[in-house]
Scaffold this active site. Structure first.
Site, short mmCIF file in Angstrom:
data_model
loop_
_atom_site.label_atom_id
_atom_site.label_comp_id
_atom_site.label_asym_id
_atom_site.label_seq_id
_atom_site.Cartn_x
_atom_site.Cartn_y
_atom_site.Cartn_z
N ASP A 60 0.87 -1.16 0.00
CA ASP A 60 0.00 0.00 0.00
C ASP A 60 0.92 1.22 0.00
O ASP A 60 2.11 1.10 0.28
CB ASP A 60 -0.85 -0.06 1.27
CG ASP A 60 -1.74 1.15 1.40
OD1 ASP A 60 -2.26 1.57 0.37
OD2 ASP A 60 -1.89 1.65 2.52
N ARG A 104 -1.55 15.17 -1.62
CA ARG A 104 -2.91 14.64 -1.68
C ARG A 104 -3.85 15.83 -1.80
O ARG A 104 -3.73 16.80 -1.07
CB ARG A 104 -3.24 13.85 -0.43
CG ARG A 104 -2.37 12.65 -0.24
CD ARG A 104 -2.37 12.24 1.21
NE ARG A 104 -3.65 11.71 1.64
CZ ARG A 104 -3.99 10.45 1.53
NH1 ARG A 104 -3.15 9.59 1.02
NH2 ARG A 104 -5.16 10.02 1.94
N ASN A 141 -8.58 -0.60 3.96
CA ASN A 141 -8.68 -0.90 2.54
C ASN A 141 -7.63 -1.90 2.07
O ASN A 141 -7.64 -2.33 0.94
CB ASN A 141 -8.58 0.40 1.72
CG ASN A 141 -7.28 1.12 2.00
OD1 ASN A 141 -6.65 0.87 3.02
ND2 ASN A 141 -6.89 1.99 1.11
N ASP A 142 -6.71 -2.25 2.94
CA ASP A 142 -5.69 -3.23 2.57
C ASP A 142 -6.03 -4.62 3.07
O ASP A 142 -5.30 -5.57 2.79
CB ASP A 142 -4.34 -2.80 3.13
CG ASP A 142 -3.95 -1.41 2.71
OD1 ASP A 142 -4.13 -1.11 1.52
OD2 ASP A 142 -3.51 -0.63 3.56
#
Lengths: 1211, 357
Positions: A398, A689, A902-903
């Site tokens: 990630d 970001r 999310n991983d």
């Protein structure tokens, strides 16, 4: 009464219904159990222990017999009870299986007892349950709670069951809960009383509760819950935000009450409580094939025994008749199986478990993998795949939080098309960033930064702290001075609105009551913790000594203590670090978020006035919309305002353009949008970001129309998520762009070095991130995943045909690259390094196409030829699919590393999942096999521990096979001299002892502690890792060599004593004694040759084993006159030890048996020296040989000129 | 808290530090795998002298063993009687009862004493499993309960056809070697018996600890065995095994004890007696000898042979060339390997040095 009617409904809502109906228990308090409406639901007593005192034996035995190995053992033991075939006394033959079963049972019982104890403690924990008879909450135990009870939880108490929150002491109906016990996240979660109950006055009266709760069946989704309250045909919806979860702790709230909807094993936490996963390691599954080889060997040996026939005199069977020869052959076959059973190494499985426990111990003890800041050591959550760490070929990583710190710092912003670079802020950020190490010229800039901070007297107290941009600060102040709040001019207003959006549009919780949370460390520890925040800050102190800024640095070092313990300090609890960064940025400009409750949010403006907005709704973030919104009512203008923030992809298409009246405005907003987009791209290129901020004024009518839809959606049970999402999207239209922010996420320390080392180790590194393509590529360059010289292919298309067409060309060019850049020296050895210069960047959309269609093959092909793969904008599912695809198509060993929820998919899909305990909670860690705290730890974990574990275990397994074959074959050779009758010349007890005491500890110690190459060398030469990737330590050939060696050694151990005593008057056990002893010496010395480094432990165990052998054997021979009636070895050992021949035989046997082993390494050495003669300079030893050399002994390795040559080459 | 307990229970085992203290692992040599390690490096400097030393030592031992073994003399006399020319051929037919045969042999030199007298059998599987278990250890230790109730392991030699218990039961006892020998020296045509001392030929522990006779019943040894029958193949009951010496009877009969200790290999010999008395204390003088054999034990049916072995023993037991030769061979091998390695080493050492320059 209205609540009586639901009872029949409750009854018919059986197991097949998708919902659960709960009514209050209070009206039924005095009735018998069978009249209770909620009696079908599980109570709150939990029982996680599997056994009771009575059921332990049968259940445990049942479970143990599910293992094939145990059945084999029992089968063998059962065979022994058939008189025709038995090889030993039946009772004696039961001993091994009993020992194994007992040991396992004791282990299981102990674990179960611990579970029982913790259950009992939990079940007995006091809690407050409402009693109708006593008109109040009375103390009960957790186990007494039933579904439908009313429970009150006080501050800092653990919630006993899943409770629907109906009342909270907080006037706003809010209750805070800490879920650290559940998912490890330490930030507070807000829970809200079911909406219509907000109005219920204190104190809460459960007796008046007359609604029916209808909710979903128990499930394990911690983040999702839905249902409604039904009262007089009115349905009030609620979701997870009203559910207090069992196991969490109530914080910041004096008391919370509610009705129990799930209890005991139905609660979400219990349903999430899975046992540790059992993963089968690759070595073990390969080993099973070798076990089959052993079975085949055994079969052959037994067959020889079965057909071998000798005319025997004087020995008819027990009936006095001759048995027919075929039947006799079958009997002999079975007898042989019993006799030679040990060749199938049953105890190997137990030994492997022990070895892995030891390996896990050492990995967790490694101080290099200890993280001082978090006070966390490495965790091994899966205990049985340590050696897989030594065979990794692909690492999927990630980005955010794994390669980067996930400590977000506000860097730049753009408002209404004007860019504010915040240059000083950027510089200061680099002080403790990794860039310090790379850029020596940074010191000059650091001084300017310092000077700046002196000039403005601003103190950096936190790494999240932002130094405002001067121009922006000035214009903000200017605007505020000009107008009164709410009456700003258009141009200026956007600046203020922008910062208001920053401060408001989030879910950050303000916490001032830090003391209540009891999370402040004791002072000694906090200073220990705080001083070394980062080495570079210490450096900066040295540089500026004597300047007024010294105080600043001091201050910065102790920020944690001050921000935690400061009495009036505002402390933000953010679920995502981005939000925290934004709130801190707003604060730096004077827009301080003061308070947030479900109903209102207060912001202090730079002028000091406090605006308190009424919060009408929060449209929470989801990854599909990739944005969040908050709807508030302005305190002065009473306008309803929607603030939305989100990724540019989710915002830009929703900006207003068509409904604008004036064309001028329209074009202006378009210009702004274009400018902003340009800035956003620039930010992304810098690796920042990005987030866009918008505002929209909603008319009262529109809002109330929408509200109806919204409430309908919230109360829905079917497709609720979809409906909620749709209503949110309906509201988020026609937005007015305010601006955008760029947030920096710094790289973790040593990330480039780690990636470089992994790559040298032959590990392919892939980064899968949800970030934007530009951001990801930028990070990839800065962490050396991609190099400036690399040829980078970027896939960013949705056109399948296009990809299809481009593939052959791509593959061709990739191959072309290989041809040109192929390193001639290594060309023959490692195609892996030849693919040097191709990088692959794939966008999420394209990735979806590649994964779905028949493009898979080409994609996989391409991946194998690429040096780096970078996938952006990926969903969690895509991440796991990439891993699964490469894993299954290439058959490679994969490792996935990540830190966020999310991983989790990816971590579970890979062979080895590594979780980083970072800023985003513990979900990744919970799903992982290994948990580390920094990405750089991966290097030591793989290159050192992985290498060690793999080699140790591989060697141990090979040795184990060898040991069993060598020993069993002794018995087999004897069969040729005892008419294949199954006689053992070694007493059965000694055979048991041999495996149990004399030769069990050394290989286990070998598997845990041997160290062929030191950690330092392994870290210096990552190439050595490749041996494990190509299964260098555990090959079929190694296995067969070991077996051949075992055959040779057993022949020697049998025939040297045989020829020595042939024709003499020696008796069975006296002949067996030197064979047994010589065999022991051979096996022990064989291991001694295999051991690469001797420590105290090695000496103690090796010498100890020999001593134990003699002591036990002598003692047994002296004490056991007739313990084992037909075969008693009484006094044989003593008899032999008084005979000098015994020693001569043993010495000769051992030396002859080990001669080949001694010679082989020597031969290797001279051969490799020969290979590297000066005349053959170009012909460097292949890597494999190099590794073989290393395995000979590191010091030696370093002395050979091969090593010197290698060093020259690598320079 | 329970959540973590359940999930991390396996990990917790390794959490040696308490919750109050820091989680930092102990920085000790053991836990950090930094224990001082000695690494055996088989460098030429160690291996070549090592091999030479081992080789020399082995050759030394080998020579000693070989010489010792050469000094031992042994004499084997096969009396199976397969060949028609053999004096014992007449006894091989089934009809022969109480057959005596006579083997002649001549010693040209003194057979140094003490001389051990063995009988030997070949192709005889005393180590056969079902044979080996066919005895009753309790019975043999004198437990009279087992006289009447022999263990099942003795079957089919547990009870005779009349269902009387057999003592000693089982195949081993039943198949006890029954030939007897007398050795005579022919002196001036006269036969002079050579005393065969059958005492102390069994293991001391067998005689004193493992086996014991039942207590006398009414002062009579035979009464102790009342109600039992002799093994099927035996001609005399166990309490009359040695008519010449009352003390050498029952389970403590030396020949019985020797027989009961099963031979390890199908070709074996067992001690029958020692020649260590009187005129023969120094050994058997040169001369002609006659061996008188009471031939009763059948071996031809299973292709076996019978022999008598006369041998003197050394510290290394009976005559065995193998061990000495093996030591010599291995010792030489080590020396040769050391030489080869020395040559290789010398050769490549030079190239190595060249390269360094």
């Amino acid at each position: 009464m209205s609540w009586i009617t639901p009872i029949p409904t409750a009854r018919c809502h059986g197991a097949d219904e998708p919902t659960r109906t709960v009514v209050s228990n209070l009206p039924y308090e005095d009735q018998r159990p069978r009249n209770q409406p909620n009696r079908r639901y599980a109570g709150n007593a939990v029982k996680t222990n599997k056994y009771t005192l009575w059921s332990f034996l049968p259940i445990n035995l049942c479970e143990q017999f599910r293992r094939l190995a145990n059945i084999y053992f029992v089968g063998i033991a059962a065979l022994n009870f058939i008189p025709e075939v038995n090889a030993f006394q039946p009772q004696v033959a039961l001993i091994p299986i009993c020992v194994i079963l007992t040991l396992t049972a004791i282990k299981d019982a102990w674990e179960d007892f611990r579970r029982y104890q913790s259950d009992r403690e939990l079940n007995g924990t006091p809690c407050l349950v409402y009693s109708r008879s006593q008109h109040g909450f009375v103390e009960r135990r957790w186990k007494d709670i039933q579904v439908g009870d009313f429970v009150q939880v006080l501050a800092n108490d653990i919630i006993p069951a899943d409770i629907l929150l109906l009342h909270a002491s907080d006037p706003n109906g809010v209750c805070h809960m800490e879920t650290a016990n559940l998912d490890g996240e330490t930030n507070l979660k807000q829970r809200r009383v079911v909406s219509s109950f907000c109005a219920v006055k204190s104190p809460f009266d459960p007796l008046s509760f007359n609604a029916t709760v209808i909710c979903e069946k128990p499930n394990n989704n911690l983040n999702h819950f839905k249902g409604f309250l039904e009262k007089d045909q009115i349905k009030i919806g609620f979701g997870i935000e009203s559910l207090l979860l069992r196991g969490c702790t109530v914080r910041n709230t004096a008391a919370a009450s509610g009705i129990v909807v799930y209890a005991g094993h139905d609660t979400k936490s219990m349903l999430n409580n899975n046992r540790p996963r059992y993963k089968r390691s690759r070595v073990e599954s390969k080993m099973n094939k070798e076990v089959l080889c052993c079975v085949f060997l055994l079969f052959c040996m037994c067959l020889i025994g079965a057909v071998g026939d000798v005319p025997i005199y004087f020995i008819p069977d027990s009936d006095g008749n001759e048995t027919p020869s075929v039947v006799a052959g079958v009997y002999r076959f079975l007898t042989m199986i019993i006799l030679l059973q040990v060749i199938i190494p049953i105890s190997l499985y137990l030994s492997i478990e022990l070895v892995k426990m030891g390996q896990v111990f050492f990995i967790t003890q490694d101080i290099d993998l200890y993280d001082k800041e978090k006070d966390m050591r490495m965790q091994c959550r899966a205990l049985n795949i340590t050696e897989d760490l030594g065979q990794i070929q692909y690492v999927f990583s990630d980005k955010t939080g794994t390669l980067t710190e996930n400590k977000m710092v506000f860097r730049r912003c753009t408002i209404m098309g004007t860019e504010y670079p915040h240059t000083e802020n950027g510089e200061s950020g680099k002080w403790n960033g990794v860039e310090l190490a790379w850029k020596p010229s940074v010191s000059a800039r650091r001084h300017t930064g310092m000077l700046w901070c002196i000039k403005h007297g601003l103190l950096l107290s936190h790494s999240l702290e932002v130094i405002p941009d001067q121009n922006l600060l000035w214009s903000v102040k200017e605007v505020e001075r000009r107008g009164v709040a709410g009456h700003w001019g258009l141009q200026g207003a956007t600046h203020l609105e922008f910062f208001l959006a920053l401060a408001i549009c989030n879910t950050v919780v303000v916490s001032t009551e830090t003391a209540q949370r009891q999370r402040v460390r004791d002072p000694v520890q906090s200073t220990l913790y705080d001083i070394p925040t980062s080495s570079s800050s210490v450096v900066s102190e040295d540089e500026v000594q004597g300047t007024p800024c010294k105080g600043h640095t001091r201050r910065r070092q102790t920020w944690t203590a001050s921000s935690l313990a400061g009495p009036k300090e505002v402390h933000y609890e953010a679920q995502s670090p981005d939000e925290a960064a934004l709130v801190h940025a707003a604060k730096a400009y004077g827009f301080t978020l003061l308070e947030r409750t479900p109903s209102h949010v207060s912001v202090r403006l730079p002028s000091g006035t406090t605006l308190t907005y009424e919060v009408l709704d929060v449209l929470t973030f989801d990854s599909v919309r990739s944005r969040m919104s908050i709807i508030v009512r302005h305190p002065h203008t009473k306008e309803i305002i929607l603030y939305t923030k989100g990724a540019d992809s989710g915002i830009m298409e929703r900006l207003q353009n068509s409904f604008e009246d004036r064309s001028q405005m329209k074009s202006e907003s378009r210009v702004i949008a274009n400018k902003t987009q340009k800035h956003l791209d620039m930010y992304a290129n810098d690796g920042l970001r990005t987030l866009c901020f918008t505002r929209k004024v909603v008319s009262e009518k529109n809002y109330y129309d929408w509200l109806v839809l919204r409430q309908g959606a919230m109360a829905a049970i079917d497709r609720k998520d979809e409906l909620v999402r749709k209503t949110a999207a309906d509201m988020e239209t026609n937005l007015t762009l305010l601006g955008a922010t760029g947030i920096e996420d710094r790289l973790q320390e040593n990330v480039p070095e780690t990636i470089q080392a992994l790559r040298e180790a032959g590990i392919q590194v892939c980064v899968l991130t949800g970030d934007k393509l530009e951001t990801a590529v930028n990070i990839a360059y800065s962490c050396k995943l991609l190099d400036q010289q690399d040829l980078v292919f970027t896939f960013n298309t949705e056109n399948t045909v296009q990809i299809q067409l481009s593939f052959p060309q791509l593959l061709h060019s990739v191959h072309g690259c290989r041809g040109i850049h192929c390193n001639p020296v290594f060309s023959s050895t490692c195609p892996a390094t030849a693919q040097a210069l191709v990088g692959l960047v794939i966008d999420g959309r394209t990735l979806g196409l590649l994964l779905d269609s028949d493009l898979q093959e080409g994609f996989v092909q391409l991946c194998t030829h690429c040096r780096a793969i970078l996938c952006c904008r990926t969903t969690p599912l895509q991440k796991s699919r990439v891993v699964t695809l490469l894993r299954s198509k290439l058959g490679v060993m994969t490792l996935a590393i990540g830190d966020g929820a999310n991983d989790v998919n990816m971590i579970q899909a890979a062979d080895v999942g590594v979780g980083i305990s970072g800023q985003e909670g513990m979900q990744a860690v919970m799903a992982s096999d290994f948990a580390i705290s920094r990405f750089k730890h991966l290097k030591k974990l793989l290159l050192v521990h992985g290498h060690w574990c793999y080699n140790r275990l591989a060697n141990m397994i090979i040795y184990f096979f060898y040991k069993n074959v060598a020993y069993v074959n002794l018995l087999f050779w004897y069969q040729f001299f005892c008419g294949f009758s199954g006689t053992a010349m070694i007493d059965y007890w000694f055979m048991i002892f041999f495996n149990l005491f004399f030769t069990s500890a050394p290989p286990i110690m070998f598997g845990i502690m041997d160290r062929e190459v030191s950690a330092a060398v392994l870290l210096q030469l990552p190439e050595l890792y490749r041996r494990g990737q190509h299964e260098g330590g555990y090959r079929r050939s190694t296995f067969w060599i070991a077996i051949a060696d075992a055959f040779y050694q057993s022949l020697v151990c049998f025939f040297v004593p045989y020829w020595t005593y042939k024709g003499s008057d020696i008796d069975i056990f006296t002949l067996g004694t030197p064979m047994n002893t010589a065999s022991l010496f051979t096996i022990i010395f064989h291991l001694a040759i295999e051991i690469k480094s001797w420590t105290v432990v090695h000496w103690v165990i090796m010498v100890g084993s020999v001593v134990v052998y003699f002591v036990v054997t002598l003692a047994f021979c002296a004490m056991c006159v007739s313990c084992n009636p037909p075969s008693d070895p009484y006094w044989t050992m003593q008899e032999q030890m008084s005979d000098p021949m015994f020693y001569l035989v043993c010495i000769l046997t051992t030396v002859v048996a080990l001669l080949p082993r001694l010679r082989f390494p020597l031969a290797d050495r001279y051969i490799s020296q020969f290979l590297s003669k000066p005349s053959e300079m170009s012909c460097l030893p292949r890597l494999g040989e190099l590794v073989a050399l290393v395995s000979l002994g590191e010091t030696y390795f370093q002395n050979t000129f091969v090593f010197r040559r290698f060093k020259l080459l690598t320079k | 808290k329970y959540k973590l307990d359940n999930r991390k229970s396996n990990v917790d085992m390794f959490n040696l530090t308490g919750p109050s203290r820091t989680n930092r692992p102990d920085n000790t040599a053991f836990t950090q795998q930094r224990l001082p390690a000695w690494q055996p490096i088989l460098s030429a400097g160690i291996v070549i002298p090592g091999f030479t030393l081992i080789g020399l030592a082995f050759i030394g031992v080998g020579v000693a063993l070989f010489v010792t073994s050469q000094k031992i003399t042994d004499l084997e006399i096969d009396y199976t009687g397969v060949a028609a020319t053999s004096p014992c051929f007449k006894c091989t037919s089934f009809a022969a009862e109480n057959c005596m045969c006579q083997m002649e042999f001549t010693l040209t030199t003194l057979f140094e004493g003490p001389v051990f007298f063995y009988y030997g059998l070949t192709s005889y599987y005393q180590n056969f499993r079902t044979y080996g278990v066919s005895k009753d250890g309790y019975q043999l230790s004198g437990d009279t309960y087992y006289f009447n109730n022999p263990q099942d392991s003795c079957a089919p030699y547990q009870y005779d056809s009349n269902n009387n218990p057999i003592v000693p039961c089982g195949s081993i006892a039943n198949s006890m070697f029954s030939d007897t020998f007398q050795l005579y020296q022919v002196v001036n045509g006269m036969k002079k018996q050579v005393p065969l001392d059958g005492k102390g030929i069994a293991w001391w522990t067998d005689y004193n600890i493992k086996y014991s006779n039942p207590a006398l019943v009414n002062g009579s040894f035979a009464n102790a065995f009342s109600g039992t029958v002799k093994p099927v193949n035996w001609s005399k009951p166990v309490y009359e095994l040695d008519p010449t010496d009352q003390a050498n009877n029952g389970f403590l009969n030396q020949n019985f004890l020797v027989w009961m200790r099963q031979a390890a290999l199908p070709k074996f010999q067992k001690l029958y007696g020692r020649i260590a008395e009187g005129d023969y204390a120094q050994g058997l003088p040169a001369g002609n000898y006659t061996l008188l054999i009471n031939y009763s034990y059948p071996v031809i049916s299973f292709g076996g042979t019978k022999k008598v072995v006369l041998s003197n023993v050394s510290w290394m037991g009976g005559k065995n060339q193998f061990l000495g030769i093996a030591y010599l061979v291995i010792g030489s091998l080590c020396i040769v390997m050391a030489m080869v390695m020395l040559i290789i080493y010398a050769k490549y050492k030079f190239t190595d040095d060249d390269e360094d320059m």
